[in-house]
Design a protein around this motif. Structure first.
Motif, PDB file in Angstrom:
ATOM      1  N   ARG A 169      24.710  -5.768  -1.034  1.00  0.00           N
ATOM      2  CA  ARG A 169      24.040  -4.857  -0.113  1.00  0.00           C
ATOM      3  C   ARG A 169      22.541  -4.916  -0.367  1.00  0.00           C
ATOM      4  O   ARG A 169      22.102  -5.438  -1.395  1.00  0.00           O
ATOM      5  CB  ARG A 169      24.545  -3.417  -0.301  1.00  0.00           C
ATOM      6  CG  ARG A 169      24.207  -2.831  -1.657  1.00  0.00           C
ATOM      7  CD  ARG A 169      24.583  -1.357  -1.807  1.00  0.00           C
ATOM      8  NE  ARG A 169      24.173  -0.866  -3.112  1.00  0.00           N
ATOM      9  CZ  ARG A 169      24.274   0.400  -3.516  1.00  0.00           C
ATOM     10  NH1 ARG A 169      24.792   1.315  -2.712  1.00  0.00           N
ATOM     11  NH2 ARG A 169      23.858   0.766  -4.712  1.00  0.00           N
ATOM     12  N   ILE A 170      21.771  -4.372   0.554  1.00  0.00           N
ATOM     13  CA  ILE A 170      20.342  -4.173   0.315  1.00  0.00           C
ATOM     14  C   ILE A 170      20.189  -2.946  -0.575  1.00  0.00           C
ATOM     15  O   ILE A 170      20.867  -1.938  -0.366  1.00  0.00           O
ATOM     16  CB  ILE A 170      19.591  -3.965   1.645  1.00  0.00           C
ATOM     17  CG1 ILE A 170      19.438  -5.300   2.392  1.00  0.00           C
ATOM     18  CG2 ILE A 170      18.214  -3.340   1.398  1.00  0.00           C
ATOM     19  CD1 ILE A 170      18.574  -5.217   3.643  1.00  0.00           C
ATOM     20  N   LEU A 171      19.321  -3.054  -1.564  1.00  0.00           N
ATOM     21  CA  LEU A 171      18.994  -1.889  -2.388  1.00  0.00           C
ATOM     22  C   LEU A 171      17.511  -1.601  -2.164  1.00  0.00           C
ATOM     23  O   LEU A 171      16.665  -2.459  -2.447  1.00  0.00           O
ATOM     24  CB  LEU A 171      19.271  -2.174  -3.867  1.00  0.00           C
ATOM     25  CG  LEU A 171      19.109  -0.960  -4.788  1.00  0.00           C
ATOM     26  CD1 LEU A 171      20.187   0.081  -4.504  1.00  0.00           C
ATOM     27  CD2 LEU A 171      19.196  -1.380  -6.262  1.00  0.00           C
ATOM     28  N   ALA A 172      17.219  -0.427  -1.635  1.00  0.00           N
ATOM     29  CA  ALA A 172      15.823  -0.091  -1.357  1.00  0.00           C
ATOM     30  C   ALA A 172      15.570   1.355  -1.739  1.00  0.00           C
ATOM     31  O   ALA A 172      16.438   2.217  -1.557  1.00  0.00           O
ATOM     32  CB  ALA A 172      15.509  -0.310   0.128  1.00  0.00           C
ATOM     33  N   THR A 173      14.389   1.597  -2.250  1.00  0.00           N
ATOM     34  CA  THR A 173      14.062   2.952  -2.665  1.00  0.00           C
ATOM     35  C   THR A 173      12.553   3.148  -2.663  1.00  0.00           C
ATOM     36  O   THR A 173      11.789   2.183  -2.657  1.00  0.00           O
ATOM     37  CB  THR A 173      14.640   3.258  -4.071  1.00  0.00           C
ATOM     38  OG1 THR A 173      14.421   4.635  -4.380  1.00  0.00           O
ATOM     39  CG2 THR A 173      14.004   2.401  -5.149  1.00  0.00           C
ATOM     40  N   ALA A 174      12.154   4.410  -2.646  1.00  0.00           N
ATOM     41  CA  ALA A 174      10.745   4.773  -2.839  1.00  0.00           C
ATOM     42  C   ALA A 174      10.669   5.420  -4.221  1.00  0.00           C
ATOM     43  O   ALA A 174      11.139   6.544  -4.403  1.00  0.00           O
ATOM     44  CB  ALA A 174      10.293   5.744  -1.758  1.00  0.00           C
TER      45      ALA A 174
ATOM     46  N   GLY B 142       0.794  -1.240   0.000  1.00  0.00           N
ATOM     47  CA  GLY B 142       0.000   0.000   0.000  1.00  0.00           C
ATOM     48  C   GLY B 142       0.819   1.279   0.000  1.00  0.00           C
ATOM     49  O   GLY B 142       2.008   1.282  -0.251  1.00  0.00           O
ATOM     50  N   GLY B 143       0.157   2.383   0.241  1.00  0.00           N
ATOM     51  CA  GLY B 143       0.846   3.649   0.426  1.00  0.00           C
ATOM     52  C   GLY B 143       1.215   4.344  -0.867  1.00  0.00           C
ATOM     53  O   GLY B 143       1.635   5.507  -0.864  1.00  0.00           O
ATOM     54  N   GLU B 144       1.056   3.660  -1.995  1.00  0.00           N
ATOM     55  CA  GLU B 144       1.504   4.238  -3.246  1.00  0.00           C
ATOM     56  C   GLU B 144       0.440   5.200  -3.785  1.00  0.00           C
ATOM     57  O   GLU B 144      -0.746   4.991  -3.609  1.00  0.00           O
ATOM     58  CB  GLU B 144       1.763   3.037  -4.161  1.00  0.00           C
ATOM     59  CG  GLU B 144       1.698   3.222  -5.565  1.00  0.00           C
ATOM     60  CD  GLU B 144       1.622   1.829  -6.248  1.00  0.00           C
ATOM     61  OE1 GLU B 144       1.796   0.783  -5.589  1.00  0.00           O
ATOM     62  OE2 GLU B 144       1.350   1.825  -7.432  1.00  0.00           O
ATOM     63  N   VAL B 145       0.927   6.265  -4.409  1.00  0.00           N
ATOM     64  CA  VAL B 145       0.036   7.347  -4.848  1.00  0.00           C
ATOM     65  C   VAL B 145       0.125   7.471  -6.362  1.00  0.00           C
ATOM     66  O   VAL B 145       1.223   7.466  -6.924  1.00  0.00           O
ATOM     67  CB  VAL B 145       0.462   8.678  -4.185  1.00  0.00           C
ATOM     68  CG1 VAL B 145      -0.398   9.837  -4.678  1.00  0.00           C
ATOM     69  CG2 VAL B 145       0.397   8.571  -2.672  1.00  0.00           C
ATOM     70  N   ARG B 146      -1.040   7.590  -7.019  1.00  0.00           N
ATOM     71  CA  ARG B 146      -1.057   7.787  -8.470  1.00  0.00           C
ATOM     72  C   ARG B 146      -1.193   9.276  -8.753  1.00  0.00           C
ATOM     73  O   ARG B 146      -1.950   9.969  -8.075  1.00  0.00           O
ATOM     74  CB  ARG B 146      -2.242   7.003  -9.045  1.00  0.00           C
ATOM     75  CG  ARG B 146      -2.195   6.871 -10.538  1.00  0.00           C
ATOM     76  CD  ARG B 146      -3.319   6.000 -11.065  1.00  0.00           C
ATOM     77  NE  ARG B 146      -3.567   6.370 -12.456  1.00  0.00           N
ATOM     78  CZ  ARG B 146      -4.592   6.004 -13.156  1.00  0.00           C
ATOM     79  NH1 ARG B 146      -5.518   5.235 -12.609  1.00  0.00           N
ATOM     80  NH2 ARG B 146      -4.719   6.395 -14.407  1.00  0.00           N
ATOM     81  N   THR B 147      -0.459   9.779  -9.755  1.00  0.00           N
ATOM     82  CA  THR B 147      -0.437  11.230  -9.991  1.00  0.00           C
ATOM     83  C   THR B 147      -0.653  11.550 -11.478  1.00  0.00           C
ATOM     84  O   THR B 147      -0.465  10.688 -12.337  1.00  0.00           O
ATOM     85  CB  THR B 147       0.934  11.832  -9.590  1.00  0.00           C
ATOM     86  OG1 THR B 147       1.947  11.309 -10.444  1.00  0.00           O
ATOM     87  CG2 THR B 147       1.293  11.515  -8.154  1.00  0.00           C
TER      88      THR B 147
END
Ligand SMILES: O=c1[nH]c(=O)c2[nH]c(=O)[nH]c2[nH]1
Length: 287
Positions: free
Chosen positions: A170-175, A118-123
């Motif tokens: 490494r961990i690769l994480a992004t928003a 969740g949490g994702e926003v459409r623009t």
């Protein structure tokens, strides 16, 4: 005037722990925030500054990471109980422990790739002017993704201020914040394009063995353009959500890239666009 000490408690709030359980090539992640509040014989520290009954909040944080390595996180209620019982059971001055755990859910997109629930926003941003010129830019933001392996970073400039150690795992994480420019304003279904771009971004993130977030960004933009003829340009902004392996050696524990501190700031911010060679001029689309 006489005063006395009222209710009090203290502890480490919001210890951000990501625990990767490596089951061969398939990984499982537990992503939690642990907040501890302890109380008990705390008169002296408040009244005279005598710290003899104070278990440092730094120690509480270390305990969270060490317990993750020792026992795993499992169900958050069990992890919270384990910690609460430990603090009260091991330190006589501590009479009460409040342990609050928040868990952030991840859905699998690959053997070691995940997208946050969740949490994702459409623009969208549309322009239209008196001359009949129209542009449509669609997008999404807060699409949080993580690869628990398959990411390296080395070979960068080293100067007198560089302390970063090169890494091959490494961990690769992004928003992900992505915006895509429609070639024209006759797109039949913006929802269909949205679903296709989203799918392409997730596939490329999961499927790219990454040497840098910049390389992953380009692969994501390229994949979206390949998947969707309706769009001609993609712009991406991706914070590098750093996950640092916790040094557990002071507690006699190893850490084979399993227990991470998830830092929220500062973060690297990687931004870039990918566009077709024959993309029409953007005009005011990005204004
Ligand atoms: O993928 C990365 N790109 C960078 O430019 C960078 N800089 C850094 O410190 N870590 C990383 N990771």
């Amino acid at each position: 005037m006489t005063v006395k000490l009222g209710a009090n408690r203290y502890g480490k709030a919001e210890t951000r722990l990501v625990h990767v359980v490596r089951d061969g090539p398939t990984h499982h992640v537990k992503d939690v925030s642990v907040s501890i509040a302890l109380s008990g014989d705390m008169e002296a520290v408040h009244l005279t500054g005598d710290n003899a009954t104070v278990l440092p909040t730094d120690t509480q944080k270390n305990t969270v990471y060490a317990f993750a390595r020792r026992h795993g996180v499992g169900q958050i209620e069990e992890f919270a109980l384990l910690l609460a019982r430990h603090f009260v059971g091991s330190q006589r001055p501590i009479h009460h422990a409040r342990v609050e755990v928040e868990e952030y859910g991840w859905n699998r997109t690959g053997a070691h790739s995940f997208v946050r629930d969740g949490g994702e926003v459409r623009t969208c941003v549309v322009h239209h002017d008196i001359d009949g010129r129209t542009t449509v830019v669609s997008g999404l933001k807060d699409l949080v993704v993580l690869n628990s392996t398959g990411s390296e970073f080395h070979g960068y400039i080293v100067d007198e201020y560089t302390t970063l150690e090169p890494t091959t795992d490494r961990i690769l994480a992004t928003a992900v914040a992505a915006q895509w420019r429609h070639r024209a304003d006759d797109t039949a279904s913006y929802v269909k394009v949205y679903e296709e771009v989203r799918g392409a971004l997730l596939d490329a993130f999961a499927g790219t063995h990454s040497l840098s977030l910049q390389q992953t960004l380009y692969a994501m933009g390229e994949r979206a353009l390949t998947a969707c003829p309706e769009i001609c340009e993609v712009r991406l902004a991706m914070p590098n959500k750093h996950h640092f392996p916790v040094d557990l050696s002071p507690f006699g524990l190893d850490n084979n890239n399993e227990v991470f501190f998830a830092a929220d700031r500062p973060y690297g911010l990687i931004e870039g666009g990918v566009l077709r060679e024959d993309a029409p001029a953007a005009g005011f689309a990005w204004e």
